[in-house]
Design a protein around this motif. Structure first.
Motif, PDB file in Angstrom:
ATOM      1  N   VAL A  27       0.820  -1.230   0.000  1.00 25.73           N
ATOM      2  CA  VAL A  27       0.000   0.000   0.000  1.00 25.73           C
ATOM      3  C   VAL A  27       0.847   1.271   0.000  1.00 25.73           C
ATOM      4  O   VAL A  27       0.307   2.370   0.096  1.00 25.73           O
ATOM      5  CB  VAL A  27      -1.002   0.022   1.189  1.00 25.73           C
ATOM      6  CG1 VAL A  27      -1.987  -1.128   1.097  1.00 25.73           C
ATOM      7  CG2 VAL A  27      -0.285   0.039   2.535  1.00 25.73           C
ATOM      8  N   GLN A  30      -0.184   4.046  -2.375  1.00 29.97           N
ATOM      9  CA  GLN A  30      -1.428   4.676  -1.923  1.00 29.97           C
ATOM     10  C   GLN A  30      -1.156   5.643  -0.764  1.00 29.97           C
ATOM     11  O   GLN A  30      -1.735   6.729  -0.702  1.00 29.97           O
ATOM     12  CB  GLN A  30      -2.430   3.619  -1.473  1.00 29.97           C
ATOM     13  CG  GLN A  30      -2.907   2.701  -2.581  1.00 29.97           C
ATOM     14  CD  GLN A  30      -3.736   1.558  -2.012  1.00 29.97           C
ATOM     15  OE1 GLN A  30      -4.749   1.795  -1.371  1.00 29.97           O
ATOM     16  NE2 GLN A  30      -3.295   0.332  -2.235  1.00 29.97           N
ATOM     17  N   VAL A  73      -5.347  -0.753   7.294  1.00 28.64           N
ATOM     18  CA  VAL A  73      -5.333  -1.555   6.076  1.00 28.64           C
ATOM     19  C   VAL A  73      -6.351  -2.678   6.215  1.00 28.64           C
ATOM     20  O   VAL A  73      -6.544  -3.216   7.305  1.00 28.64           O
ATOM     21  CB  VAL A  73      -3.915  -2.152   5.846  1.00 28.64           C
ATOM     22  CG1 VAL A  73      -3.883  -3.040   4.628  1.00 28.64           C
ATOM     23  CG2 VAL A  73      -2.880  -1.041   5.716  1.00 28.64           C
ATOM     24  N   GLN A  75      -7.287  -6.436   4.527  1.00 27.41           N
ATOM     25  CA  GLN A  75      -6.854  -7.523   3.654  1.00 27.41           C
ATOM     26  C   GLN A  75      -8.007  -8.505   3.505  1.00 27.41           C
ATOM     27  O   GLN A  75      -8.510  -9.043   4.494  1.00 27.41           O
ATOM     28  CB  GLN A  75      -5.638  -8.239   4.229  1.00 27.41           C
ATOM     29  CG  GLN A  75      -5.105  -9.321   3.317  1.00 27.41           C
ATOM     30  CD  GLN A  75      -3.835  -9.955   3.844  1.00 27.41           C
ATOM     31  OE1 GLN A  75      -3.569  -9.970   5.029  1.00 27.41           O
ATOM     32  NE2 GLN A  75      -3.028 -10.464   2.934  1.00 27.41           N
ATOM     33  N   GLN A  76      -8.419  -8.696   2.256  1.00 29.00           N
ATOM     34  CA  GLN A  76      -9.500  -9.645   1.980  1.00 29.00           C
ATOM     35  C   GLN A  76      -9.058 -11.062   2.320  1.00 29.00           C
ATOM     36  O   GLN A  76      -7.863 -11.369   2.300  1.00 29.00           O
ATOM     37  CB  GLN A  76      -9.878  -9.617   0.494  1.00 29.00           C
ATOM     38  CG  GLN A  76     -10.463  -8.345   0.001  1.00 29.00           C
ATOM     39  CD  GLN A  76     -10.702  -8.383  -1.510  1.00 29.00           C
ATOM     40  OE1 GLN A  76     -10.112  -9.181  -2.238  1.00 29.00           O
ATOM     41  NE2 GLN A  76     -11.563  -7.504  -1.980  1.00 29.00           N
ATOM     42  N   LYS A  83      -6.852  -9.350  -1.708  1.00 28.64           N
ATOM     43  CA  LYS A  83      -6.419  -7.980  -2.015  1.00 28.64           C
ATOM     44  C   LYS A  83      -6.189  -7.181  -0.728  1.00 28.64           C
ATOM     45  O   LYS A  83      -6.919  -7.307   0.242  1.00 28.64           O
ATOM     46  CB  LYS A  83      -7.490  -7.292  -2.868  1.00 28.64           C
ATOM     47  CG  LYS A  83      -7.146  -5.880  -3.269  1.00 28.64           C
ATOM     48  CD  LYS A  83      -8.256  -5.259  -4.093  1.00 28.64           C
ATOM     49  CE  LYS A  83      -7.993  -3.793  -4.331  1.00 28.64           C
ATOM     50  NZ  LYS A  83      -9.112  -3.119  -4.969  1.00 28.64           N
ATOM     51  N   GLU A  85      -5.887  -3.313   0.787  1.00 30.76           N
ATOM     52  CA  GLU A  85      -6.216  -1.931   0.448  1.00 30.76           C
ATOM     53  C   GLU A  85      -6.027  -0.998   1.638  1.00 30.76           C
ATOM     54  O   GLU A  85      -6.307  -1.365   2.779  1.00 30.76           O
ATOM     55  CB  GLU A  85      -7.641  -1.826  -0.095  1.00 30.76           C
ATOM     56  CG  GLU A  85      -8.713  -2.237   0.874  1.00 30.76           C
ATOM     57  CD  GLU A  85     -10.100  -2.201   0.260  1.00 30.76           C
ATOM     58  OE1 GLU A  85     -10.719  -1.128   0.265  1.00 30.76           O
ATOM     59  OE2 GLU A  85     -10.543  -3.272  -0.206  1.00 30.76           O
ATOM     60  N   LEU A  86      -5.524   0.176   1.346  1.00 29.67           N
ATOM     61  CA  LEU A  86      -5.361   1.210   2.363  1.00 29.67           C
ATOM     62  C   LEU A  86      -6.718   1.808   2.682  1.00 29.67           C
ATOM     63  O   LEU A  86      -7.468   2.174   1.785  1.00 29.67           O
ATOM     64  CB  LEU A  86      -4.421   2.304   1.847  1.00 29.67           C
ATOM     65  CG  LEU A  86      -4.172   3.463   2.802  1.00 29.67           C
ATOM     66  CD1 LEU A  86      -3.388   2.994   4.021  1.00 29.67           C
ATOM     67  CD2 LEU A  86      -3.425   4.576   2.088  1.00 29.67           C
ATOM     68  N   VAL A  87      -7.035   1.900   3.957  1.00 29.94           N
ATOM     69  CA  VAL A  87      -8.302   2.481   4.389  1.00 29.94           C
ATOM     70  C   VAL A  87      -8.088   3.893   4.913  1.00 29.94           C
ATOM     71  O   VAL A  87      -8.861   4.794   4.609  1.00 29.94           O
ATOM     72  CB  VAL A  87      -8.967   1.595   5.473  1.00 29.94           C
ATOM     73  CG1 VAL A  87     -10.246   2.220   5.995  1.00 29.94           C
ATOM     74  CG2 VAL A  87      -9.230   0.197   4.938  1.00 29.94           C
TER      75      VAL A  87
END
Length: 105
Positions: A27, A30, A73, A75-76, A83, A85-87
Motif C-alpha cells: 500500500v 497509496q 489496512v 486484507q481480503q 487484495k 487496500e489502504l483504508v
C-alpha cells in the motif's frame, strides 16, 4: 500461553514481522498519494489486527528521523482474492503514540 482471539476484537500490539512489512509495501504508493510525500524510510514496527470478513490491520510505520505514521489496512480473505487496500493514514505520530483502531475515512 497462546493469546486468546476474540472474534471481532483487536489483538494486543505486537512487533511487526516480514508479513507486516509486505502488507505495508503493497500500500506504499497509496500512502504516498494520500499524504503527498515520498518515503525513503518506510518500516513497519508494530501492528494490531482484527479478524472480520477479512483482516483489519492498524500498523505503525517508521518514516524516518522521529516521524511515524499509522496505517489502517484491510486484507481480503484469500477466497475473495486476498487484495490489500489502504483504508486510512494518520500522520504526525511519534514512537510512543499508542497504536489503536481508528476511523475508516
Amino acid at each position: 500461553m497462546a493469546d486468546q482471539v476474540i472474534c471481532g476484537g483487536w489483538t494486543e500490539t505486537q512487533d511487526a514481522d516480514e508479513d507486516t512489512q509486505k502488507i505495508c509495501d503493497a500500500v506504499k504508493d497509496q500512502v504516498e498519494q494520500r499524504t503527498n510525500q515520498k518515503y525513503a524510510v518506510y518500516k513497519a514496527v508494530k501492528f494490531r489486527s482484527q479478524i472480520v470478513a477479512g483482516i483489519n490491520l492498524s500498523i505503525k510505520v517508521f518514516a524516518g528521523e522521529e516521524d511515524y505514521i499509522h496505517l489502517r489496512v484491510f486484507q481480503q480473505l484469500p477466497c475473495y482474492g486476498g487484495k490489500v487496500e489502504l483504508v486510512n493514514v494518520e500522520e504526525g505520530k511519534t514512537k510512543h503514540d499508542p497504536l489503536g483502531p481508528f476511523p475508516y475515512c
